[in-house]
Design a protein around this motif. Structure first.
Motif, mmCIF file in Angstrom:
data_model
loop_
_atom_site.group_PDB
_atom_site.id
_atom_site.type_symbol
_atom_site.label_atom_id
_atom_site.label_comp_id
_atom_site.label_asym_id
_atom_site.label_seq_id
_atom_site.Cartn_x
_atom_site.Cartn_y
_atom_site.Cartn_z
ATOM 1 N N THR A 51 0.679 -1.083 -0.161
ATOM 2 C CA THR A 51 -0.186 0.045 0.009
ATOM 3 C C THR A 51 0.817 1.255 0.160
ATOM 4 O O THR A 51 2.065 1.141 0.179
ATOM 5 N N GLU A 52 -0.048 2.349 -0.215
ATOM 6 C CA GLU A 52 0.982 3.789 -0.095
ATOM 7 C C GLU A 52 1.747 3.867 1.190
ATOM 8 O O GLU A 52 0.989 3.370 2.145
ATOM 9 N N VAL A 53 2.797 4.457 1.257
ATOM 10 C CA VAL A 53 3.333 4.639 2.488
ATOM 11 C C VAL A 53 2.457 5.725 3.487
ATOM 12 O O VAL A 53 2.109 6.548 2.784
ATOM 13 N N LEU A 54 2.554 5.532 4.718
ATOM 14 C CA LEU A 54 1.778 6.456 5.476
ATOM 15 C C LEU A 54 2.840 6.779 6.635
ATOM 16 O O LEU A 54 3.801 6.123 7.043
ATOM 17 N N TYR A 55 2.645 8.142 6.850
ATOM 18 C CA TYR A 55 3.278 8.825 8.126
ATOM 19 C C TYR A 55 2.144 9.128 9.156
ATOM 20 O O TYR A 55 1.565 9.988 8.880
ATOM 21 N N LEU A 56 1.947 8.392 10.094
ATOM 22 C CA LEU A 56 0.956 8.462 11.152
ATOM 23 C C LEU A 56 1.293 9.404 12.338
ATOM 24 O O LEU A 56 2.406 9.434 12.901
#
Length: 293
Positions: A255-260
């Motif tokens: 999936t698309e990379v996330l920065y939470l």
């Protein structure tokens, strides 16, 4: 007194065919085989794969008359249990009984990881808990697939879906001596709110859907389908950028990379392998340290 536990020893998932599961976990993710065997009294074949600080166990029923076989028939491929290491399984089984936690094993028995004892999921918000006492040092990894330009270095956390996240977190704080690490409200990126409790170098992330009417949130779908229980496993990755490139090149979707924006992620990017490609496991890969990619 609460249970005396040291760390997440391993996370296990169930599959009808270990050989078909190994190409992802061993070959693509580069997790070398540590041990394999058959546990006759449980009717399973199992393999342990090296995940750095911890292991991933793959289990396969070998008979149709066992609880493991019924679990697979009812749920399909899915996460099965989380195991915590302790110095004395017998003492912890007794302590669990004193705390009102229903035990499955009255006495320790031999498992693939050492002496083990199981605690009933209905006493643990739908989570099947295994207690593990190592009876010998883990052997060096035996075999693996091709070398990868990245490595799996540990179990970062395990996700538990619960309608009542505070009741669930209090359960693990009070009875398992896992202090709260972080609590946060709704995240716009995920639609979740959660409480995380700490165990060794890892966490249990107890999550619920902020909007129970929103079936697009995977946690809400899981809660409706199976109730409280494990929904996700996160593995730490060294050289995250290399993993981003190498894994799709081997035919696996990311999936698309996330920065939470919360403390537990600690500015570490993360991505997922879809359940349909990860043997029913919602698999999160998270950088072991902050990095820009």
């Amino acid at each position: 007194m609460a249970l005396q536990l040291k760390r997440i020893d391993h996370v296990a998932f169930i599959t009808p065919d270990i050989e078909k599961a190994l190409p992802l976990w061993r070959d693509v993710l580069g997790m070398r085989l540590v041990k394999e065997g058959v546990i006759e009294d449980q009717g399973i074949r199992g393999v342990l794969l090296d995940a750095g600080d911890g292991e991933v166990e793959i289990i396969q029923p070998i008979r149709g008359d066992t609880g493991v076989a019924r679990f697979l028939e009812q749920r399909g491929e899915d996460l099965h249990h989380v195991a915590f290491e302790t110095d004395d399984v017998a003492a912890e089984l007794q302590r669990a009984r004193e705390l009102g936690i229903e035990v499955i094993d009255d006495e320790p028995r031999q498992g693939l990881s050492g002496l083990v004892g199981f605690l009933h999921p209905k006493s643990n918000y739908g989570v099947l808990v295994e207690l593990v006492q190592k009876t010998a040092a883990s052997p060096p990894p035996q075999s693996g697939g091709p070398e990868q330009p990245f490595s799996i270095t540990g179990i970062d956390h395990v996700g538990i879906a619960a309608r009542d996240i505070h009741g669930c977190s209090n359960h693990f704080v009070d009875k398992y001596d896992m202090p709260v690490f972080k609590e946060w409200g709704p995240e716009k990126e995920t639609g979740l709110e959660s409480v995380s409790v700490e165990i060794g170098a890892g966490w249990l992330e107890i999550v619920t859907s902020h909007n129970p009417e929103d079936e697009s949130v995977y946690v809400e779908r899981a809660l409706r389908k199976q109730g409280d229980g494990m929904v996700m496993m996160a593995l730490k990755v060294r050289d995250f950028a290399a993993a981003m490139q190498a894994i799709p090149e081997q035919g696996v979707t990311l999936t698309e990379v996330l920065y939470l924006d919360h403390k537990m992620a600690m500015d570490r990017p993360l991505m997922h392998v879809p359940r349909r490609e990860a043997n029913g496991v919602r698999l999160q890969l998270i950088a072991e340290a902050p990095v820009q990619v």
